[in-house]
Design a protein around this motif. Sequence first.
Motif, mmCIF file in Angstrom:
data_model
loop_
_atom_site.group_PDB
_atom_site.id
_atom_site.type_symbol
_atom_site.label_atom_id
_atom_site.label_comp_id
_atom_site.label_asym_id
_atom_site.label_seq_id
_atom_site.Cartn_x
_atom_site.Cartn_y
_atom_site.Cartn_z
ATOM 1 N N UNK A 264 0.831 -1.205 0.000
ATOM 2 C CA UNK A 264 0.000 0.000 0.000
ATOM 3 C C UNK A 264 0.865 1.254 0.000
ATOM 4 N N UNK A 265 1.945 1.227 0.789
ATOM 5 C CA UNK A 265 2.829 2.386 0.867
ATOM 6 C C UNK A 265 3.606 2.577 -0.443
ATOM 7 N N UNK A 266 4.078 1.475 -1.044
ATOM 8 C CA UNK A 266 4.773 1.572 -2.330
ATOM 9 C C UNK A 266 3.858 2.162 -3.400
ATOM 10 N N UNK A 267 2.617 1.683 -3.438
ATOM 11 C CA UNK A 267 1.678 2.192 -4.425
ATOM 12 C C UNK A 267 1.390 3.670 -4.248
ATOM 13 N N UNK A 268 1.271 4.112 -2.997
ATOM 14 C CA UNK A 268 1.002 5.532 -2.737
ATOM 15 C C UNK A 268 2.229 6.385 -3.017
ATOM 16 N N UNK B 232 7.922 -3.831 -9.486
ATOM 17 C CA UNK B 232 7.589 -3.763 -8.055
ATOM 18 C C UNK B 232 6.488 -2.725 -7.831
ATOM 19 N N UNK B 233 6.658 -1.555 -8.421
ATOM 20 C CA UNK B 233 5.644 -0.508 -8.269
ATOM 21 C C UNK B 233 4.342 -0.899 -8.972
ATOM 22 N N UNK B 234 4.448 -1.585 -10.134
ATOM 23 C CA UNK B 234 3.245 -2.046 -10.822
ATOM 24 C C UNK B 234 2.489 -3.050 -9.950
ATOM 25 N N UNK B 235 3.235 -3.969 -9.312
ATOM 26 C CA UNK B 235 2.603 -4.933 -8.413
ATOM 27 C C UNK B 235 1.931 -4.249 -7.238
ATOM 28 N N UNK B 236 2.607 -3.233 -6.690
ATOM 29 C CA UNK B 236 2.040 -2.503 -5.554
ATOM 30 C C UNK B 236 0.771 -1.760 -5.945
#
Length: 635
Positions: free
Chosen positions: A227-231, A420-424
């Motif tokens: 959640x934090x990576x995605x944000x 990694x960011x796409x997965x997040x």
Amino acid sequence: MSGRESGHEGHGRLKPTLLLGALGIVYGDIGTSPLYAFKEAVRAASQGAQSADPAAVIGAVSLILWALILIVSLKYAVLILRADNRGEGGIVAMLALLGARHAKPGSWQGWLLVVGLVGAALLYGDGAITPAISVLSAIEGLKVDAPALGRYVVPITIVILVALFLVQSKGVAFIGRMFGPVMLVWFLVLTLMGLGGILQKPEILAAANPFRAIDFLVHAGWGVSFAMLGAAFLAVTGGEAMYADLGHFGAKPIRVAWFALVLPALVVNYFGQGAVLLAEPDAIENPFYRLAPDWAHYPLIGLATLATVIASQAIISGVFSLTQQAIQLGFLPAMRIVQTASDERGQIYVPAVNWLLAAATLTAVLLFETSDALAGAYGIAVSLLMAITTLLAALIAHKWGYNLLAVIAVNGFFLCIDLVFLGANSVKLFEGGWFPLLLAAIIALMMLTWRKGNRLVEQARSGLRLPEPVFLSHLQHQEIVRLPGTGAFLSSATHGIPLHLSRFVERSHALHRRVLIVTALYEETPTVPQSERARVTLLAPDFYRLVLRYGFMEDASIPEGLRCAVEHRHLPAPLLDDLTVFVGHETIIPKSDQRGMMPWRETLFAFMQRNAERTGAFFCVPTRQVVEVGTEIEI
């Protein structure tokens, strides 16, 4: 990547106007991300708590800092900007550079084209979300001092966005002149605000250590970490504009503006917001506006709104340019494109795209209502686009002869970060991520359908076209009335007789004394020199084939091409006297058989073809000179 650099760079002194222009056009989107990115990252890490955890604050700042360094500074500014197509950038320029446009279906290049077109379609999703989240996040500053005004945020946002889309038809030259200076003030204000926060709580500087981000992510649990990576990824959205706008400014001004001002301003502001949360953990609702003194909140809301309008305008203009390139390369049907500035190429307005984009943006505002909700929709499209860009850049580097192991190592490293960011961001699919993906899927489907449909139509045409010798032989053995003047017949092919020419002779038993078969082709380069514009072949006395070549950043004008051919002595000047231009008006009839596409796609293609811009108007031929000859084609 490549040792080539944009033609804008040169070796002379760097012009301040280019730097200012880059600030407004290139960095408007990423420059307004402090309004919402850090807030969303800390809220994700704090799992909805009303106050911020110090470890989460430092971890979020550290993560954003190193995302800016790795993704924007190293990947885009250092690596991707080298993948220029004679000075032009963007995903469509990449596809042209790789020669994927003419790929055979089913080949690896054909699949590459599909991937590239999906990437281009994702920009439309980005174009719908960016204005919505940017303007919403600015207007939400009203709730800091007056929570009761919260119910007016959405109506005010809608009014601003409607006004923005309404002024597109007037051109953005005036607004454009304000872009640079306003964004310069914005970045200076970001820096001053951030410095004030850092001085209040210098402990935030510990976030410069990347292990603070890694440590938090490792110990927070995969749900919180994702959640934090995605944000946190929201802090780098807009970085792709560095490459998309390469042709407008050149790599040097873009890099200098980034490293000299934009990156320091963003980093200092994010550190300042972190410092505020360390000092006041309950400021998690809006740490950006809490950085400023109370007396500055309303002026700051005004400046932030202006900055977000500029960011929105930049993305809208980018979508217009992308649409023009896609049309030139045959990925979208011809649309009406209005030049809004007579003295500057590239300032265009595409009415159909403007209003479709307006509908999508306003839908996003009404559907999600807050920047927090929109944040879930924002990152997934951009992260997928960045991964596709990294993949295409690797293929370009390999094509240019760079060491394969080095290409795999460097681009593979960045691709891992992108994934990694796409997965997040993928975990936010049902929280709003579906919205830009749905828009991108619709656009990609239209692009692929239009391209496949055009192939089918061309196959049908080629089976009906007469070879030149056969047609000329028929002319000699028939009684043909010769009309005065010149008849120019537009053709999509460089060989054979256009259907509407043979149909015209067949039905009217007449033909002009002088005949031109004119074909306009778009090359896989941004521009074509005037000296190489026209190629003429004499098929018979007073019977010519003229092939005009244009770059994918140019407007194909038949009158301009004819004048160019005459000026370079490829054609005799009298040919332009009493000229009539004949255009084939084709009616597409979908057939229910095993050939071609599925029936619903053939129906979609026929609909797009019916609603495309008239061929004569698209090629700038005056209406009084155009005669249309109808033909029915089954696919």
